[in-house]
Write a protein that holds these residues in place. Structure first.
Motif, PDB file in Angstrom:
ATOM      1  N   ALA A 201      15.885  35.757  36.886  1.00  0.00           N
ATOM      2  CA  ALA A 201      14.542  35.803  36.560  1.00  0.00           C
ATOM      3  C   ALA A 201      13.879  34.085  36.604  1.00  0.00           C
ATOM      4  O   ALA A 201      12.917  34.099  36.900  1.00  0.00           O
ATOM      5  CB  ALA A 201      14.209  36.462  35.198  1.00  0.00           C
ATOM      6  N   SER A 202      14.799  33.248  36.163  1.00  0.00           N
ATOM      7  CA  SER A 202      14.408  31.820  36.326  1.00  0.00           C
ATOM      8  C   SER A 202      14.027  31.349  37.603  1.00  0.00           C
ATOM      9  O   SER A 202      12.848  30.762  37.886  1.00  0.00           O
ATOM     10  CB  SER A 202      15.359  31.169  35.565  1.00  0.00           C
ATOM     11  OG  SER A 202      15.690  31.248  34.322  1.00  0.00           O
ATOM     12  N   ALA A 203      14.915  31.796  38.530  1.00  0.00           N
ATOM     13  CA  ALA A 203      14.275  31.419  39.864  1.00  0.00           C
ATOM     14  C   ALA A 203      13.299  32.071  40.484  1.00  0.00           C
ATOM     15  O   ALA A 203      12.623  31.848  41.273  1.00  0.00           O
ATOM     16  CB  ALA A 203      15.726  31.981  40.798  1.00  0.00           C
ATOM     17  N   VAL A 204      13.163  33.344  39.875  1.00  0.00           N
ATOM     18  CA  VAL A 204      11.675  34.060  40.180  1.00  0.00           C
ATOM     19  C   VAL A 204      10.390  33.168  39.857  1.00  0.00           C
ATOM     20  O   VAL A 204       9.600  32.927  40.369  1.00  0.00           O
ATOM     21  CB  VAL A 204      11.550  35.654  39.460  1.00  0.00           C
ATOM     22  CG1 VAL A 204      10.087  36.033  39.655  1.00  0.00           C
ATOM     23  CG2 VAL A 204      12.499  36.515  40.401  1.00  0.00           C
ATOM     24  N   ILE A 205      10.646  32.989  38.734  1.00  0.00           N
ATOM     25  CA  ILE A 205       9.687  31.928  37.896  1.00  0.00           C
ATOM     26  C   ILE A 205       9.099  30.645  39.129  1.00  0.00           C
ATOM     27  O   ILE A 205       8.053  30.150  39.346  1.00  0.00           O
ATOM     28  CB  ILE A 205       9.719  31.614  36.624  1.00  0.00           C
ATOM     29  CG1 ILE A 205      10.100  32.689  35.801  1.00  0.00           C
ATOM     30  CG2 ILE A 205       8.751  30.509  36.167  1.00  0.00           C
ATOM     31  CD1 ILE A 205       8.779  33.399  35.864  1.00  0.00           C
ATOM     32  N   ALA A 206      10.446  30.039  39.415  1.00  0.00           N
ATOM     33  CA  ALA A 206      10.402  28.766  40.303  1.00  0.00           C
ATOM     34  C   ALA A 206       9.719  29.012  41.524  1.00  0.00           C
ATOM     35  O   ALA A 206       9.051  28.271  42.112  1.00  0.00           O
ATOM     36  CB  ALA A 206      11.972  28.357  40.529  1.00  0.00           C
ATOM     37  N   ALA A 207      10.231  30.264  42.107  1.00  0.00           N
ATOM     38  CA  ALA A 207       9.661  30.606  43.490  1.00  0.00           C
ATOM     39  C   ALA A 207       8.086  30.950  43.452  1.00  0.00           C
ATOM     40  O   ALA A 207       7.372  30.521  44.316  1.00  0.00           O
ATOM     41  CB  ALA A 207      10.242  32.001  43.842  1.00  0.00           C
ATOM     42  N   LEU A 208       7.881  31.576  42.109  1.00  0.00           N
ATOM     43  CA  LEU A 208       6.555  32.010  42.217  1.00  0.00           C
ATOM     44  C   LEU A 208       5.484  30.565  42.000  1.00  0.00           C
ATOM     45  O   LEU A 208       4.611  30.678  42.478  1.00  0.00           O
ATOM     46  CB  LEU A 208       6.212  32.671  40.652  1.00  0.00           C
ATOM     47  CG  LEU A 208       4.720  33.175  40.512  1.00  0.00           C
ATOM     48  CD1 LEU A 208       4.147  33.937  41.787  1.00  0.00           C
ATOM     49  CD2 LEU A 208       4.738  34.195  39.160  1.00  0.00           C
ATOM     50  N   GLU A 209       6.105  29.594  41.164  1.00  0.00           N
ATOM     51  CA  GLU A 209       5.450  28.327  41.042  1.00  0.00           C
ATOM     52  C   GLU A 209       5.286  27.275  42.369  1.00  0.00           C
ATOM     53  O   GLU A 209       4.015  27.148  42.486  1.00  0.00           O
ATOM     54  CB  GLU A 209       6.461  27.203  40.093  1.00  0.00           C
ATOM     55  CG  GLU A 209       6.297  25.803  40.510  1.00  0.00           C
ATOM     56  CD  GLU A 209       5.092  25.229  39.922  1.00  0.00           C
ATOM     57  OE1 GLU A 209       4.531  24.110  40.437  1.00  0.00           O
ATOM     58  OE2 GLU A 209       4.219  26.065  39.221  1.00  0.00           O
ATOM     59  N   ILE A 210       6.165  27.589  43.241  1.00  0.00           N
ATOM     60  CA  ILE A 210       5.946  26.865  44.608  1.00  0.00           C
ATOM     61  C   ILE A 210       4.921  27.496  45.418  1.00  0.00           C
ATOM     62  O   ILE A 210       4.106  27.103  45.890  1.00  0.00           O
ATOM     63  CB  ILE A 210       7.308  27.015  45.287  1.00  0.00           C
ATOM     64  CG1 ILE A 210       8.367  26.074  44.766  1.00  0.00           C
ATOM     65  CG2 ILE A 210       7.127  26.752  46.887  1.00  0.00           C
ATOM     66  CD1 ILE A 210       9.810  26.191  45.383  1.00  0.00           C
ATOM     67  N   SER A 211       4.793  29.082  45.600  1.00  0.00           N
ATOM     68  CA  SER A 211       3.934  29.815  46.074  1.00  0.00           C
ATOM     69  C   SER A 211       2.615  29.771  45.818  1.00  0.00           C
ATOM     70  O   SER A 211       1.852  29.121  46.655  1.00  0.00           O
ATOM     71  CB  SER A 211       4.296  31.215  46.285  1.00  0.00           C
ATOM     72  OG  SER A 211       5.222  31.332  47.154  1.00  0.00           O
ATOM     73  N   LEU A 212       2.443  29.581  44.348  1.00  0.00           N
ATOM     74  CA  LEU A 212       1.124  29.534  43.911  1.00  0.00           C
ATOM     75  C   LEU A 212       0.696  28.008  44.118  1.00  0.00           C
ATOM     76  O   LEU A 212      -0.809  27.847  44.379  1.00  0.00           O
ATOM     77  CB  LEU A 212       1.189  29.780  42.452  1.00  0.00           C
ATOM     78  CG  LEU A 212       1.263  31.286  41.823  1.00  0.00           C
ATOM     79  CD1 LEU A 212       1.322  31.664  40.508  1.00  0.00           C
ATOM     80  CD2 LEU A 212       0.285  32.383  42.646  1.00  0.00           C
ATOM     81  N   ARG A 213       1.214  27.266  43.846  1.00  0.00           N
ATOM     82  CA  ARG A 213       0.874  25.906  44.156  1.00  0.00           C
ATOM     83  C   ARG A 213       0.605  25.325  45.492  1.00  0.00           C
ATOM     84  O   ARG A 213      -0.377  24.844  45.805  1.00  0.00           O
ATOM     85  CB  ARG A 213       1.991  24.700  43.619  1.00  0.00           C
ATOM     86  CG  ARG A 213       1.370  23.185  43.633  1.00  0.00           C
ATOM     87  CD  ARG A 213       2.532  22.498  42.874  1.00  0.00           C
ATOM     88  NE  ARG A 213       3.815  22.827  42.665  1.00  0.00           N
ATOM     89  CZ  ARG A 213       4.739  22.507  43.593  1.00  0.00           C
ATOM     90  NH1 ARG A 213       4.274  21.811  44.437  1.00  0.00           N
ATOM     91  NH2 ARG A 213       5.854  22.815  43.528  1.00  0.00           N
ATOM     92  N   GLU A 214       1.473  25.773  46.497  1.00  0.00           N
ATOM     93  CA  GLU A 214       1.411  25.230  47.774  1.00  0.00           C
ATOM     94  C   GLU A 214       0.586  26.264  48.692  1.00  0.00           C
ATOM     95  O   GLU A 214       0.195  25.999  49.662  1.00  0.00           O
ATOM     96  CB  GLU A 214       2.859  25.055  48.343  1.00  0.00           C
ATOM     97  CG  GLU A 214       3.598  23.953  47.946  1.00  0.00           C
ATOM     98  CD  GLU A 214       5.187  24.059  48.437  1.00  0.00           C
ATOM     99  OE1 GLU A 214       5.153  24.771  49.687  1.00  0.00           O
ATOM    100  OE2 GLU A 214       5.684  23.135  48.003  1.00  0.00           O
ATOM    101  N   ASP A 215       0.688  27.621  48.375  1.00  0.00           N
ATOM    102  CA  ASP A 215       0.057  28.582  49.345  1.00  0.00           C
ATOM    103  C   ASP A 215      -1.219  29.158  48.470  1.00  0.00           C
ATOM    104  O   ASP A 215      -2.097  29.515  49.578  1.00  0.00           O
ATOM    105  CB  ASP A 215       0.774  29.524  49.547  1.00  0.00           C
ATOM    106  CG  ASP A 215       2.069  29.111  50.510  1.00  0.00           C
ATOM    107  OD1 ASP A 215       1.804  28.325  51.228  1.00  0.00           O
ATOM    108  OD2 ASP A 215       3.315  29.846  50.536  1.00  0.00           O
ATOM    109  N   PHE A 216      -1.514  29.222  47.393  1.00  0.00           N
ATOM    110  CA  PHE A 216      -2.457  29.836  47.081  1.00  0.00           C
ATOM    111  C   PHE A 216      -3.561  29.137  46.085  1.00  0.00           C
ATOM    112  O   PHE A 216      -4.394  29.501  45.514  1.00  0.00           O
ATOM    113  CB  PHE A 216      -2.189  31.087  46.107  1.00  0.00           C
ATOM    114  CG  PHE A 216      -1.504  32.249  46.780  1.00  0.00           C
ATOM    115  CD1 PHE A 216      -2.133  33.104  47.398  1.00  0.00           C
ATOM    116  CD2 PHE A 216      -0.059  32.103  46.865  1.00  0.00           C
ATOM    117  CE1 PHE A 216      -1.510  34.266  48.408  1.00  0.00           C
ATOM    118  CE2 PHE A 216       0.478  33.216  47.853  1.00  0.00           C
ATOM    119  CZ  PHE A 216      -0.154  34.089  48.323  1.00  0.00           C
ATOM    120  N   GLY A 217      -3.533  27.626  46.530  1.00  0.00           N
ATOM    121  CA  GLY A 217      -4.244  26.804  45.550  1.00  0.00           C
ATOM    122  C   GLY A 217      -4.640  26.676  44.175  1.00  0.00           C
ATOM    123  O   GLY A 217      -5.496  26.584  43.712  1.00  0.00           O
ATOM    124  N   ALA A 218      -3.193  26.971  43.519  1.00  0.00           N
ATOM    125  CA  ALA A 218      -3.183  27.218  41.923  1.00  0.00           C
ATOM    126  C   ALA A 218      -3.171  25.413  41.489  1.00  0.00           C
ATOM    127  O   ALA A 218      -2.346  25.064  41.852  1.00  0.00           O
ATOM    128  CB  ALA A 218      -2.294  27.863  41.519  1.00  0.00           C
TER     129      ALA A 218
END
Length: 202
Positions: free
Chosen positions: A67-84
């Motif tokens: 689950a911790s890695a899920v949070i880390a993966a989401l962080e990367i995608s939201l920041r790099e790909d979805f303009g968060a």
């Protein structure tokens, strides 16, 4: 008759022949069709871009071992790909309370039924993504004082009927998340993150 038939023309006092008028109408229709075609092409390109970003998110989540890695993966995608500019995962299921104790400020746990969630009551009732300007009380609860600098946000439900909570994605850009935008990709993000979390547990 065609030679003698003249129609008034809006661009001046002179008259033009029916054939000339028809040519102008055809040109206008052609320009309208070109504009529609351009919009379709742009929409297609935008959809391709979103599909590629969703694909990268899916691959990152698949590689996440817990689950911790899920949070880390989401962080990367939201920041790099979805303009968060900022994002917060607000969990309401006690099974995932331990995730809120990890380093970082992205995950919070508030039990369902808490009065703190009163400001999200209509969101949890609808359990559908929202985008645009969120309420000031919601923004302050999720992002604190930094929320005043955020221009737009999206709320994404997690779990069936938002049973796990929500993900809030915010941007400094006022046009990044608007009420008129399609929320299909937000639904997909919610579904992917929910599956990744439930498959790996807390």
């Amino acid at each position: 008759m065609l030679a003698r038939l003249n129609l008034p023309h809006q661009r001046g006092s002179a008259a033009i022949s029916l054939v000339e008028r028809q040519m102008l109408v055809l040109r206008e229709r052609h320009a309208t069709l070109e504009q529609k075609l351009h919009e379709l092409i742009e929409n297609g390109r935008a959809n391709d871009t979103i599909a590629e970003r969703m694909h990268r998110l899916t691959r990152r989540l698949l590689r996440a071992g817990d689950a911790s890695a899920v949070i880390a993966a989401l962080e990367i995608s939201l920041r790099e790909d979805f303009g968060a500019s900022r994002w917060v995962m607000l969990l309401t299921d006690p099974a995932y309370a331990a995730l809120a104790g990890q380093p970082g400020t992205h995950v919070r746990y508030v039990p369902r039924g808490s009065t703190d969630l009163k400001v999200f009551e209509t969101f949890f009732e609808s359990a559908r993504p929202r985008s645009g300007q969120i309420r000031e009380a919601q923004r302050e609860f999720l992002f604190g004082a930094e929320g005043r600098q955020l221009g737009s946000a999206a709320l994404v439900p997690l779990g069936e009927r938002a049973s796990l909570g929500l993900v809030a994605i915010a941007s400094h850009d006022t046009e990044r998340f608007v009420p008129t935008m399609s929320t299909d990709f937000l639904v997909r993000i919610g579904e992917l993150v929910t599956e990744a979390l439930t498959a790996r547990g807390a």
